[in-house]
Design a protein around this motif. Structure first.
Motif, PDB file in Angstrom:
ATOM      1  N   GLN B  96      41.708  35.674  39.019  1.00  0.00           N
ATOM      2  CA  GLN B  96      40.751  35.168  40.014  1.00  0.00           C
ATOM      3  C   GLN B  96      40.459  36.226  41.074  1.00  0.00           C
ATOM      4  O   GLN B  96      39.325  36.366  41.520  1.00  0.00           O
ATOM      5  CB  GLN B  96      41.290  33.888  40.658  1.00  0.00           C
ATOM      6  N   PHE B  97      41.479  36.987  41.454  1.00  0.00           N
ATOM      7  CA  PHE B  97      41.250  38.096  42.404  1.00  0.00           C
ATOM      8  C   PHE B  97      40.218  39.072  41.839  1.00  0.00           C
ATOM      9  O   PHE B  97      39.350  39.573  42.557  1.00  0.00           O
ATOM     10  CB  PHE B  97      42.555  38.860  42.672  1.00  0.00           C
ATOM     11  N   LEU B  98      40.348  39.378  40.551  1.00  0.00           N
ATOM     12  CA  LEU B  98      39.417  40.345  39.942  1.00  0.00           C
ATOM     13  C   LEU B  98      37.983  39.818  39.990  1.00  0.00           C
ATOM     14  O   LEU B  98      37.045  40.570  40.286  1.00  0.00           O
ATOM     15  CB  LEU B  98      39.834  40.640  38.500  1.00  0.00           C
ATOM     16  N   PHE B  99      37.810  38.534  39.711  1.00  0.00           N
ATOM     17  CA  PHE B  99      36.464  37.959  39.788  1.00  0.00           C
ATOM     18  C   PHE B  99      35.945  38.003  41.227  1.00  0.00           C
ATOM     19  O   PHE B  99      34.754  38.204  41.467  1.00  0.00           O
ATOM     20  CB  PHE B  99      36.466  36.511  39.273  1.00  0.00           C
ATOM     21  N   THR B 100      36.850  37.818  42.166  1.00  0.00           N
ATOM     22  CA  THR B 100      36.461  37.779  43.579  1.00  0.00           C
ATOM     23  C   THR B 100      36.059  39.156  44.094  1.00  0.00           C
ATOM     24  O   THR B 100      35.139  39.293  44.889  1.00  0.00           O
ATOM     25  CB  THR B 100      37.655  37.245  44.404  1.00  0.00           C
ATOM     26  N   GLU B 101      36.768  40.182  43.610  1.00  0.00           N
ATOM     27  CA  GLU B 101      36.544  41.531  44.140  1.00  0.00           C
ATOM     28  C   GLU B 101      35.286  42.195  43.612  1.00  0.00           C
ATOM     29  O   GLU B 101      34.708  43.052  44.263  1.00  0.00           O
ATOM     30  CB  GLU B 101      37.757  42.425  43.789  1.00  0.00           C
ATOM     31  N   GLY B 102      34.864  41.823  42.401  1.00  0.00           N
ATOM     32  CA  GLY B 102      33.678  42.462  41.825  1.00  0.00           C
ATOM     33  C   GLY B 102      32.500  41.509  41.840  1.00  0.00           C
ATOM     34  O   GLY B 102      32.520  40.480  42.520  1.00  0.00           O
ATOM     35  N   ASN B 103      31.449  41.874  41.102  1.00  0.00           N
ATOM     36  CA  ASN B 103      30.305  40.971  40.922  1.00  0.00           C
ATOM     37  C   ASN B 103      30.215  40.638  39.434  1.00  0.00           C
ATOM     38  O   ASN B 103      29.624  41.380  38.660  1.00  0.00           O
ATOM     39  CB  ASN B 103      29.015  41.641  41.398  1.00  0.00           C
ATOM     40  N   HIS B 104      30.845  39.561  39.071  1.00  0.00           N
ATOM     41  CA  HIS B 104      30.935  39.191  37.648  1.00  0.00           C
ATOM     42  C   HIS B 104      30.015  38.009  37.374  1.00  0.00           C
ATOM     43  O   HIS B 104      30.410  36.865  37.582  1.00  0.00           O
ATOM     44  CB  HIS B 104      32.383  38.864  37.286  1.00  0.00           C
ATOM     45  N   ASP B 125      42.707  29.401  31.616  1.00  0.00           N
ATOM     46  CA  ASP B 125      42.076  28.221  32.240  1.00  0.00           C
ATOM     47  C   ASP B 125      41.494  28.517  33.613  1.00  0.00           C
ATOM     48  O   ASP B 125      41.560  27.677  34.514  1.00  0.00           O
ATOM     49  CB  ASP B 125      43.069  27.048  32.357  1.00  0.00           C
ATOM     50  N   VAL B 126      40.963  29.708  33.792  1.00  0.00           N
ATOM     51  CA  VAL B 126      40.282  30.012  35.051  1.00  0.00           C
ATOM     52  C   VAL B 126      38.885  29.401  34.959  1.00  0.00           C
ATOM     53  O   VAL B 126      38.051  29.851  34.187  1.00  0.00           O
ATOM     54  CB  VAL B 126      40.172  31.539  35.275  1.00  0.00           C
ATOM     55  N   LEU B 127      38.634  28.378  35.740  1.00  0.00           N
ATOM     56  CA  LEU B 127      37.324  27.721  35.687  1.00  0.00           C
ATOM     57  C   LEU B 127      36.461  28.072  36.892  1.00  0.00           C
ATOM     58  O   LEU B 127      35.281  27.757  36.939  1.00  0.00           O
ATOM     59  CB  LEU B 127      37.504  26.202  35.587  1.00  0.00           C
ATOM     60  N   SER B 128      37.045  28.706  37.905  1.00  0.00           N
ATOM     61  CA  SER B 128      36.266  29.204  39.045  1.00  0.00           C
ATOM     62  C   SER B 128      37.027  30.373  39.638  1.00  0.00           C
ATOM     63  O   SER B 128      38.217  30.559  39.360  1.00  0.00           O
ATOM     64  CB  SER B 128      36.091  28.108  40.097  1.00  0.00           C
ATOM     65  N   ALA B 129      36.327  31.146  40.472  1.00  0.00           N
ATOM     66  CA  ALA B 129      36.994  32.294  41.087  1.00  0.00           C
ATOM     67  C   ALA B 129      37.927  31.834  42.208  1.00  0.00           C
ATOM     68  O   ALA B 129      38.768  32.596  42.687  1.00  0.00           O
ATOM     69  CB  ALA B 129      35.967  33.278  41.630  1.00  0.00           C
ATOM     70  N   HIS B 130      37.808  30.625  42.643  1.00  0.00           N
ATOM     71  CA  HIS B 130      38.667  29.978  43.635  1.00  0.00           C
ATOM     72  C   HIS B 130      38.537  30.615  45.030  1.00  0.00           C
ATOM     73  O   HIS B 130      38.335  29.917  46.009  1.00  0.00           O
ATOM     74  CB  HIS B 130      40.120  29.997  43.177  1.00  0.00           C
ATOM     75  N   PHE B 131      38.677  31.927  45.114  1.00  0.00           N
ATOM     76  CA  PHE B 131      38.610  32.591  46.415  1.00  0.00           C
ATOM     77  C   PHE B 131      37.155  32.903  46.776  1.00  0.00           C
ATOM     78  O   PHE B 131      36.291  32.966  45.903  1.00  0.00           O
ATOM     79  CB  PHE B 131      39.432  33.883  46.395  1.00  0.00           C
ATOM     80  N   ASN B 132      36.913  33.106  48.068  1.00  0.00           N
ATOM     81  CA  ASN B 132      35.553  33.448  48.490  1.00  0.00           C
ATOM     82  C   ASN B 132      35.162  34.808  47.931  1.00  0.00           C
ATOM     83  O   ASN B 132      35.885  35.783  48.146  1.00  0.00           O
ATOM     84  CB  ASN B 132      35.440  33.492  50.017  1.00  0.00           C
ATOM     85  N   PRO B 133      34.028  34.893  47.244  1.00  0.00           N
ATOM     86  CA  PRO B 133      33.659  36.192  46.673  1.00  0.00           C
ATOM     87  C   PRO B 133      33.340  37.218  47.758  1.00  0.00           C
ATOM     88  O   PRO B 133      32.823  36.876  48.824  1.00  0.00           O
ATOM     89  CB  PRO B 133      32.412  35.869  45.843  1.00  0.00           C
ATOM     90  N   ILE B 134      33.646  38.462  47.446  1.00  0.00           N
ATOM     91  CA  ILE B 134      33.388  39.535  48.420  1.00  0.00           C
ATOM     92  C   ILE B 134      31.961  40.054  48.281  1.00  0.00           C
ATOM     93  O   ILE B 134      31.373  40.527  49.236  1.00  0.00           O
ATOM     94  CB  ILE B 134      34.422  40.670  48.202  1.00  0.00           C
ATOM     95  N   PHE B 135      31.396  39.944  47.096  1.00  0.00           N
ATOM     96  CA  PHE B 135      30.040  40.452  46.805  1.00  0.00           C
ATOM     97  C   PHE B 135      29.865  41.914  47.245  1.00  0.00           C
ATOM     98  O   PHE B 135      29.039  42.220  48.097  1.00  0.00           O
ATOM     99  CB  PHE B 135      28.973  39.591  47.482  1.00  0.00           C
ATOM    100  N   PRO B 136      30.653  42.833  46.726  1.00  0.00           N
ATOM    101  CA  PRO B 136      30.497  44.239  47.116  1.00  0.00           C
ATOM    102  C   PRO B 136      29.127  44.778  46.680  1.00  0.00           C
ATOM    103  O   PRO B 136      28.549  44.286  45.704  1.00  0.00           O
ATOM    104  CB  PRO B 136      31.621  44.939  46.343  1.00  0.00           C
ATOM    105  N   ASP B 137      28.641  45.743  47.413  1.00  0.00           N
ATOM    106  CA  ASP B 137      27.358  46.367  47.082  1.00  0.00           C
ATOM    107  C   ASP B 137      27.634  47.585  46.207  1.00  0.00           C
ATOM    108  O   ASP B 137      28.141  48.599  46.680  1.00  0.00           O
ATOM    109  CB  ASP B 137      26.648  46.778  48.376  1.00  0.00           C
ATOM    110  N   ARG B 138      27.353  47.475  44.931  1.00  0.00           N
ATOM    111  CA  ARG B 138      27.657  48.577  44.006  1.00  0.00           C
ATOM    112  C   ARG B 138      26.432  48.887  43.156  1.00  0.00           C
ATOM    113  O   ARG B 138      26.221  48.253  42.114  1.00  0.00           O
ATOM    114  CB  ARG B 138      28.831  48.198  43.093  1.00  0.00           C
ATOM    115  N   PRO B 139      25.615  49.835  43.582  1.00  0.00           N
ATOM    116  CA  PRO B 139      24.403  50.168  42.808  1.00  0.00           C
ATOM    117  C   PRO B 139      24.747  50.663  41.408  1.00  0.00           C
ATOM    118  O   PRO B 139      25.820  51.231  41.182  1.00  0.00           O
ATOM    119  CB  PRO B 139      23.767  51.290  43.633  1.00  0.00           C
TER     120      PRO B 139
END
Lengths: 497, 258
Positions: B96-104, B125-139
């Motif tokens: 879930q941390f990985l989903f939160t840190e990137g833009n997946h 059984d990860v059904l949501s990222a659970h944590f607030n997404p960071i939405f990094p800006d990565r061109p």
């Protein structure tokens, strides 16, 4: 520029009634009505209050993602966006013609979607108004009421939708938001087993459609005047037509007629849509107002969708649908164009019959099982893809740079074309039914009936589908809410302010 | 768990969730477990590269201590716990941390169905990222004529770095920054992929477990239903492939990276 009832002279002194959200449509919109103390109506507007932003966030993404990403605009007609984007990007990858197999698979996917989307609208969303009456008891004026009173009709609606969804699953990979169409072609064709699976229910499908058509023409026979006049405002028509002038929902050229049926333009290459179609914005809606440039923003608005299509084409090239089309056209004894919004329902059923006939023809074409899936050619920097989505003409326009990233995106979705038409229809209904009356839920539903006739896809969001709560607020000139009517599920309750 | 291989006689064994796992001297817990037909979730491990131990998704308990199974040497006296609710929860949170840190954004990602991160998430059984997404800006880096880099999806497994350095001999990729700002970069003065020697046949092209390194102009070529993880979960796909019976689309079966 102003249309009658678009803008009240002095809104601050008027009472405001809001239908928010409009129910039994796809997406989220609201209607506001401004009245004076005598109940006289001064302003009526359909507002689209969502903002999606797809045109912006597709920028900078690789072009091959586009058909998969933009279809997320909608959960009802994602196939339209999926295919319109693919068609636009076919040109970018140099596939001026996709392979015959690819075209057959895409057409099958598209007509499957026409069938399921129209079935959803007619049987689930619109039929309660038509079967029970616009002002009938709110507790039963819904699909559950239809299931109780007309179980066979409701069952056929569900099964028709299921059949269309199965076609989409077998061509796109899944029922909603598949990946079957890619720039330059498709990623799969059908196997013989899949084709046979779709052929088997077709006789039933055609029978159910005959029943649906008979049910609607029966309703029309009982109340001709209402069907022929409710919310009617003449306008121009726009749609794709096939290159021989026949009804074609997947590909063709643009044709527009004026309200009397005279051609405004014809044979317009989709790549040139901007030479004829312009867009306007108004401060009170997120939805743009397109118009035919040569006629200007006041006179240039037009209708799209089933009722426009079946009158804009010269003929439907499948026999049962053409026969049904002639039946609808015959309701206009002078052979003037039909502009009555309620006839959209009839036109929608005609298109469903056509879709079933087209699907049958496609399933009997051996090339549907072919393995030539992709085409390519010299790259281009831009492409326009136009398709007749269930709700009308859908335009996708992209520019792609030499690094394969999207640099420009313009989408004109079907419902947008009907923006002015829906606004004019509800103004007409307000004049006919609401002016000077004490407003009730049943009367306000007349407004929604007019909007529903166009089957608007206001945001294309499935999660907003279903029995949405309706809240009507009565606001005094000072802005204070004096009465609030709340429909929650099947209950309508007055809530004191 | 799929079919277990017959256990060679005479080899030392350790216990994995009570099962006897034979191992060759020098093998890690992960290698021996996979070889014996037992899947331990992992992302940065790849059987062709030296274990790295950075993603920690393969964390197990060995004699009561939490360790990365990919870097822990197998030994005869080990009692390894893997499929416990405590460890599954821990792995789930890491993913879930990985989903939160990137833009997946799986719905429009061409790697969907072939993505190891997505497949491990389903496995856990990860059904949501659970944590607030960071939405990094990565061109994106689309400068290369045949390859697209979408940094939004990077999980910092360093497989591309290892492949480019150890197999391709090109050192095209590297990590820069520290902690939460750590990110994948391209080893060129301009910072552009077009100014490196990366070629489409390089090993670095085929090891990304997610969708960072993409061949251009072929997205969504494999229909839904035929993608690597469409029919079976990653635990079964991984074991079947290691046993010589690949499931899913052959194109996406190169190594454990896919």
């Amino acid at each position: 520029m102003a249309f009658p009832l678009e803008k009240a002279e002095d809104p601050t002194k008027l009472r405001r009634v809001a239908i928010d959200p409009v129910s039994r449509v796809e997406g989220h919109g609201k209607v506001t009505i401004l009245l004076d103390d005598a109940g006289k109506i001064h302003q009526v507007r359909l507002h689209i209050v969502e903002f999606r932003g797809f045109e912006r966030f597709i920028l900078g993404r690789p072009y091959w993602e586009v058909p998969v990403m933009v279809q997320r605009l909608c959960g009802i007609c994602p196939v339209s966006h999926h295919l319109a984007a693919s068609k636009a990007l076919d040109l970018v990858v140099g596939a001026k013609r996709v392979t015959h197999t690819a075209e057959l698979v895409r057409r099958l996917m598209h007509y499957g979607q026409i069938l399921q989307s129209h079935a959803l609208h007619f049987y689930h969303l619109a039929s309660p108004d038509l079967l029970f009456g616009f002002g009938s008891a709110v507790a039963t004026r819904n699909v559950v009421g239809v299931l109780a009173a007309f179980p066979e009709l409701a069952r056929q609606g569900v099964l028709l939708r299921k059949y269309g969804q199965e076609i989409i699953r077998l061509t796109a990979g899944k029922r909603v938001h598949g990946t079957g169409s890619v720039p330059g072609g498709v990623n799969k064709s059908l196997t013989a087993a899949e084709r046979d699976e779709l052929l088997a229910p077709l006789p039933d499908v055609k029978q159910w459609l005959r029943s649906g058509l008979a049910a609607l023409t029966g309703l029309y026979g009982q109340n001709r005047e209402q069907y022929d006049s409710f919310g009617t405002v003449p306008s121009s028509l726009l749609s794709l037509v096939g290159r021989q002038g026949q009804l074609d929902l997947y590909d063709g050229v643009l044709r527009a007629r004026d309200q009397y049926g005279k051609i405004i333009f014809d044979g317009l290459d989709p790549q040139q849509y901007r030479s004829q179609l312009k867009e306007n914005v108004r401060s009170w809606s997120y939805m743009k107002f397109p118009f035919i440039g040569s006629l200007g923003p006041e006179a240039g608005w037009y209708k799209v969708g089933p009722l426009a299509r079946i009158q804009n084409c010269d003929v439907i090239d499948t026999p049962l649908a053409e026969e049904a089309r002639q039946g609808l056209l015959a309701t206009s004894p002078t052979r003037q164009l039909i502009h009555a919004p309620l006839h959209y329902h009839w036109a929608r059923l005609i298109e469903m019959v056509h879709a079933a006939e087209v699907i049958e023809n496609l399933l009997h074409d051996q090339d549907l099982l072919g393995d030539q899936l992709m085409a390519s050619g010299p790259r281009a920097i831009a492409g326009v893809g136009i398709i007749e989505a269930p709700r009308g003409t859908l335009i996708h326009h992209y520019e792609v740079d030499e690094q394969d990233l999207v640099t420009m995106c313009n989408l004109i979705v079907s419902t947008t074309h009907n923006n002015q038409a829906m606004n004019e229809a509800i103004r007409q209904v307000a004049r006919q039914y609401l002016d000077g009356q004490e407003l009730t839920e049943g009367l306000l539903n007349h407004i929604e009936v007019a909007i529903r006739a166009y089957d608007p896809c206001l945001s294309c969001a499935t999660h907003a589908l279903g029995k949405m709560p309706l809240q009507v607020e009565f606001v005094d000139p000072a802005g204070k809410v004096v009465q609030r009517l709340v429909r929650d599920g099947e209950n309508l309750a007055a809530v004191s302010a | 768990m799929s079919d277990k291989l017959p256990q060679p006689a005479g080899l030392p064994i350790f216990l994995l969730d009570g099962h006897e796992i034979p191992f060759q001297p020098g093998q890690t817990v992960m290698q021996a477990a996979l070889e014996a037909g037992f899947y331990i979730p992992h992302l940065c491990f790849h059987e062709e590269f030296k274990p790295h131990g950075s993603c920690k998704v393969c964390t197990v308990k060995v004699n009561g201590r939490t360790v990365a199974s990919c870097t822990t040497a197998a030994a005869a006296d080990l009692d390894v716990e893997s499929e416990t609710s405590e460890l599954r929860d821990l792995r789930k949170t890491l993913v879930q941390f990985l989903f939160t840190e990137g833009n997946h954004f799986c719905p429009s990602c061409e790697q969907s169905g072939n993505c190891k991160l997505q497949a491990v998430a389903y496995e856990l059984d990860v059904l949501s990222a659970h944590f607030n997404p960071i939405f990094p800006d990565r061109p994106l880096d689309a400068s290369h004529p045949d390859v697209l880099l979408d940094f939004n999806r990077c999980i910092l497994c360093e497989l591309c770095i290892r492949a480019s350095s150890e197999v391709d001999g090109k050192d095209v990729f590297a990590l820069a920054g520290r902690g939460i700002t750590k990110h994948l970069i391209v080893n060129a003065e301009s910072g552009r992929l077009a100014d490196t020697k990366l070629a489409v046949n390089d090993k670095a092209m085929s090891v990304c477990p997610v969708g960072v390194i993409q061949r251009k102009r072929r997205g969504f070529a494999v229909p839904i239903g035929q993608r690597t993880y469409d029919q079976k979960p990653i635990s079964e796909v991984t074991i079947s492939r290691l046993q010589g019976h690949p499931i899913g689309h052959a194109e996406d079966q190169e190594g454990d990276g896919r």
